[in-house]
Write an enzyme that holds these catalytic residues in place. Structure first.
Site, PDB file in Angstrom:
ATOM      1  N   ASP A  53      33.282  45.948  43.989  1.00 50.90           N
ATOM      2  CA  ASP A  53      33.517  44.887  43.004  1.00 50.90           C
ATOM      3  C   ASP A  53      32.862  43.584  43.439  1.00 50.90           C
ATOM      4  O   ASP A  53      32.362  42.820  42.614  1.00 50.90           O
ATOM      5  CB  ASP A  53      35.026  44.661  42.830  1.00 50.90           C
ATOM      6  CG  ASP A  53      35.689  45.852  42.183  1.00 50.90           C
ATOM      7  OD1 ASP A  53      35.078  46.467  41.299  1.00 50.90           O
ATOM      8  OD2 ASP A  53      36.823  46.183  42.582  1.00 50.90           O
ATOM      9  N   ARG A  58      28.965  39.334  42.516  1.00 50.00           N
ATOM     10  CA  ARG A  58      27.835  38.538  43.049  1.00 50.00           C
ATOM     11  C   ARG A  58      26.577  38.746  42.214  1.00 50.00           C
ATOM     12  O   ARG A  58      25.803  37.814  42.007  1.00 50.00           O
ATOM     13  CB  ARG A  58      27.595  38.880  44.523  1.00 50.00           C
ATOM     14  CG  ARG A  58      28.568  38.138  45.446  1.00 50.00           C
ATOM     15  CD  ARG A  58      28.243  38.370  46.911  1.00 50.00           C
ATOM     16  NE  ARG A  58      28.640  39.685  47.362  1.00 50.00           N
ATOM     17  CZ  ARG A  58      29.888  40.019  47.724  1.00 50.00           C
ATOM     18  NH1 ARG A  58      30.838  39.114  47.702  1.00 50.00           N
ATOM     19  NH2 ARG A  58      30.172  41.243  48.120  1.00 50.00           N
ATOM     20  N   ASN A 126      36.648  36.753  37.466  1.00 46.88           N
ATOM     21  CA  ASN A 126      38.037  37.067  37.804  1.00 46.88           C
ATOM     22  C   ASN A 126      38.938  35.840  37.660  1.00 46.88           C
ATOM     23  O   ASN A 126      39.968  35.884  37.037  1.00 46.88           O
ATOM     24  CB  ASN A 126      38.152  37.535  39.260  1.00 46.88           C
ATOM     25  CG  ASN A 126      37.811  39.001  39.447  1.00 46.88           C
ATOM     26  OD1 ASN A 126      37.836  39.772  38.496  1.00 46.88           O
ATOM     27  ND2 ASN A 126      37.486  39.381  40.673  1.00 46.88           N
ATOM     28  N   THR A 166      43.907  41.929  37.911  1.00 50.75           N
ATOM     29  CA  THR A 166      44.167  42.965  38.927  1.00 50.75           C
ATOM     30  C   THR A 166      43.625  42.573  40.305  1.00 50.75           C
ATOM     31  O   THR A 166      43.747  43.347  41.252  1.00 50.75           O
ATOM     32  CB  THR A 166      43.508  44.291  38.498  1.00 50.75           C
ATOM     33  OG1 THR A 166      42.158  44.017  38.102  1.00 50.75           O
ATOM     34  CG2 THR A 166      44.244  44.933  37.345  1.00 50.75           C
ATOM     35  N   ASN A 169      44.930  37.511  41.629  1.00 47.77           N
ATOM     36  CA  ASN A 169      46.118  37.232  40.822  1.00 47.77           C
ATOM     37  C   ASN A 169      47.252  38.221  41.102  1.00 47.77           C
ATOM     38  O   ASN A 169      48.412  37.844  41.230  1.00 47.77           O
ATOM     39  CB  ASN A 169      45.728  37.281  39.337  1.00 47.77           C
ATOM     40  CG  ASN A 169      46.927  37.201  38.422  1.00 47.77           C
ATOM     41  OD1 ASN A 169      47.557  36.158  38.302  1.00 47.77           O
ATOM     42  ND2 ASN A 169      47.255  38.318  37.787  1.00 47.77           N
TER      43      ASN A 169
END
Ligand code: NAP
Length: 269
Positions: A53, A58, A126, A166, A169
């Site tokens: 991820d 990135r 995110n 997910t 957080n």
């Protein structure tokens, strides 16, 4: 439908397994009449990101959130964004050529960090985190749509997209959000709730059209750190941070059977 002569960007991290996967994928794509660009091609039809991820995040930041569908091959640890395993390359190419996929759209967060002199824009897929630069308590005045809500005291505040719910957080006991819901989540990081300082101790859920404004208390202007998707921004004299959902769209290529909740079960339970 046969899809040939499409241009594909392969972006890989530096892990040997990712590089090897990229080499095999490139070979297979060329055999299937795709053009694999040597350098990142801004007009490509697809980006295939190889890694975890972190690499996925990135890549999108590095290439400035391109308007190209993106899919990931997981050679990382968790791979929440990465839908394909390295052993599924043939199946992926077969189904991509047939057009057997859907494109999901997600919106990143847009943060405007204002110092006394200027404002800088940052984006977060995110989350955007506003926290103390050092290990001292930080005091942040939180406004929702111009209206004062609370003076937060603690380590910081995290504002998360449904997609990011997910990630960090979740570690902070924020809720996992179905990405079909259009909302933002404000999650406290180690909030203090005593007779000395009063802060909400749970996440706050607000609609996607909310504007979140954070004013650090005057004495903390030089000790605020902004973190978006793991990248830190340090500026002196931060007087205001504005956060809202961006109109920018990230296009995620997914197979039709993709289910967010199946993925959550697979990765977290
Ligand atoms: P990183 O090592 O790249 O990522 C930390 C972990 O978060 C990795 O296992 C990563 O998966 C996973 N992750 C990233 N996005 C996710 C998502 N949307 N849903 C579920 N898991 C996800 O760390 P980094 O470079 O500092 O920051 C990248 C992201 O990591 C941040 O956006 C933040 O959300 C998250 N993070 C989490 C914590 C925490 O949970 N305490 C702390 C800092 C950052 P892979 O293993 O596949 O890379």
């Amino acid at each position: 439908m046969q899809r040939i002569n499409q241009i594909i960007n392969i972006v890989s991290n530096d892990k040997p397994v990712s590089k090897e996967t990229a080499r095999i994928l490139r070979h297979k794509l060329i055999k299937n009449d795709f053009i694999v660009s040597e350098k990142f091609e801004p007009n490509a039809n697809l980006i295939i990101c190889i890694g975890g991820d972190g690499s996925f995040l990135r890549t999108l930041h590095k290439y400035n959130f391109p308007d190209i569908p993106v899919i990931g091959i997981n050679t990382g640890h968790l791979g929440f964004f990465q839908d394909i395993a390295p052993h599924e390359l043939d199946e992926f190419i077969f189904r991509y050529k047939k057009g057997d996929y859907v494109i999901d759209h997600i919106h990143p967060l847009e943060g405007l960090i204002c110092t006394r002199n200027s404002c800088i824009e940052v984006l977060g897929i995110n989350e955007i985190v506003i926290k103390g630069l050092k290990s001292t308590t930080i005091h942040l005045n939180l406004f929702l749509d111009q209206s004062f809500l609370e003076k937060f005291s603690g380590d910081g505040l995290l504002i998360s997209t449904p997609t990011g719910s997910t990630a960090y957080n979740y570690s902070l006991r924020g809720s996992i959000v179905d990405p079909r819901l259009n909302l933002l989540q404000i999650t406290p990081i180690a909030p203090i709730n005593t007779v000395a300082y009063r802060s909400f101790t749970s996440s706050i859920i607000v609609p996607n059209y909310s504007t979140i404004k954070i004013h650090p208390e005057y004495t903390y202007e030089n000790s605020v750190l902004i973190v978006t998707d793991g990248t830190e921004y340090k500026y002196n004299g931060i007087v205001e941070v504005l956060v809202k959902l961006s109109e920018l769209k990230i296009k995620l290529l997914r197979f039709k059977e993709y289910s967010f909740w199946n993925k959550v079960k697979e990765k977290f339970l």
